[in-house]
Scaffold this active site. Structure first.
Site, short mmCIF file in Angstrom:
data_model
loop_
_atom_site.label_atom_id
_atom_site.label_comp_id
_atom_site.label_asym_id
_atom_site.label_seq_id
_atom_site.Cartn_x
_atom_site.Cartn_y
_atom_site.Cartn_z
CE LYS A 196 -3.79 2.04 2.40
NZ LYS A 196 -4.67 1.99 3.45
CE LYS A 248 -6.09 2.09 -0.93
NZ LYS A 248 -6.22 2.44 0.67
#
Ligand code: PBG
Ligand code: ZN
Length: 323
Positions: A196, A248
């Protein structure tokens, strides 16, 4: 005899049918997860200005909304709560009657086949907007792990099919796995937001989630420029027992998706985040691009890069269009 001196790639592109049967990467509704925002305080749908077409769902209308998604063919949702019970640590997330638990149980009651992924974090439930316990201006890793375990157990007991930790704390998967197993929830999978990035593309989400954050998350989310570390992060979560991994954002990180695809055999997700959604929506609204084609191209590219599942705010549009 006619010896070819170059290959004629155009042979397989001559008709729509030829092009279709030779398509390499395709996606269906089985590959899409719809992230949703559920507001426990709202009485009606609240439009999110920076995400045209996306609304905060009032909790009282969650069931009917989910039934609509199920009828359209949506297979899975990722739940985000808009809390009106914030405190310094996000206590509401591990209450049996808290918003995290209610979202899972309400959805599963009306749509037992809908796969509910519970975004497991604290930033929507803390007064400072950080993804964990803050002490002396820093997010404390290990104190946050304790609370993650509590939230995961509550969500799973309420019916969430999948626990999806997004705190970017080190050890988040191990902590959740231990807590779930200790509570007899050994069959609940963990889908980790394993890689992330501290991305500027989360901008619209902060509006959507009514985030209180001042500052940034660079001390716990990853530097967007680090490709090798991105693979290490996901492999670390695999080693802790993650059942699936995620990158992400997705669109600007297709190289990372490919690297992780080649480094693991676990299922892999790519999250087309709020800023990616907004860029497409606003460019289409300005008539600069064809929305439907760009949506398909961007999601197809995430699939082609190596993602099995794509988290996207376009999932409902695609479902309603019959994909
Ligand atoms: C927070 C969280 C974020 C998103 C999902 N979970 C934002 C952040 O890290 O600041 C972003 C989703 C999006 O932008 O669509 N844990
Ligand atoms: Zn968070």
């Amino acid at each position: 005899m006619n010896i070819p001196t170059f290959s004629r790639h155009r042979r397989l592109r001559r008709s729509p049918a030829l092009r279709e049967i030779f398509t390499e990467a395709e996606f269906s509704l089985n590959d899409l997860v719809l992230p949703i925002f559920v507001d426990e305080g709202a009485t009606d749908f609240v439009p999110i200005k920076s995400m045209p077409g996306v609304f905060r769902i009032p909790e009282s209308k969650l069931e009917s909304e989910i039934e609509r998604y199920a009828r359209a063919g949506i297979r899975s949702v990722m739940t985000f709560g808009i809390s009106h019970h914030k405190d310094h640590v996000g206590t509401d997330t591990w209450q049996h009657a808290g918003l995290v638990a209610r979202m899972a149980s309400r959805i599963k009651k009306v749509a037992p086949d809908m796969v509910v992924m519970s975004d497991t974090c604290f930033c929507e439930y803390t007064t400072h907007g950080h993804c964990g316990v803050v002490h002396d201006g820093e997010v404390e890793n290990d104190a946050t792990l304790v609370n993650l375990g509590k939230q995961a157990v509550i969500a799973a007991q309420a019916g969430a099919d999948v626990i999806a930790p997004s705190t970017a704390m080190d050890g988040q998967v191990a902590a959740i796995r231990v807590a779930l197993d200790a509570n007899g929830l050994m069959d609940t999978p963990v889908f980790s937001y394993s890689t992330k990035f501290a991305s500027a593309l989360y901008g619209p989400f902060r509006e959507a989630a009514e985030s209180e954050l001042k500052g940034d998350r660079k001390a716990y989310q990853m530097n967007p420029m680090n490709r090798r570390e991105a693979v290490r992060e996901s492999l670390a979560d695999e080693a802790q027992g993650a059942d699936a991994l995620m990158v992400k954002p997705a669109g600007a990180y297709l190289d990372v998706i490919r690297d992780i695809r080649e480094a693991t055999r676990l299922p892999l997700g790519g999250y087309q985040v709020s800023g990616e959604y907004a860029m497409i929506k606003f460019a289409a609204a300005a008539d600069a691009i064809d929305e439907s084609r760009v949506v398909r191209e961007s999601i197809g590219a995430i699939k082609r890069a190596g993602a099995d599942l794509i988290f996207t705010y376009f999932a409902l549009d695609l479902a309603e269009q019959g994909i």
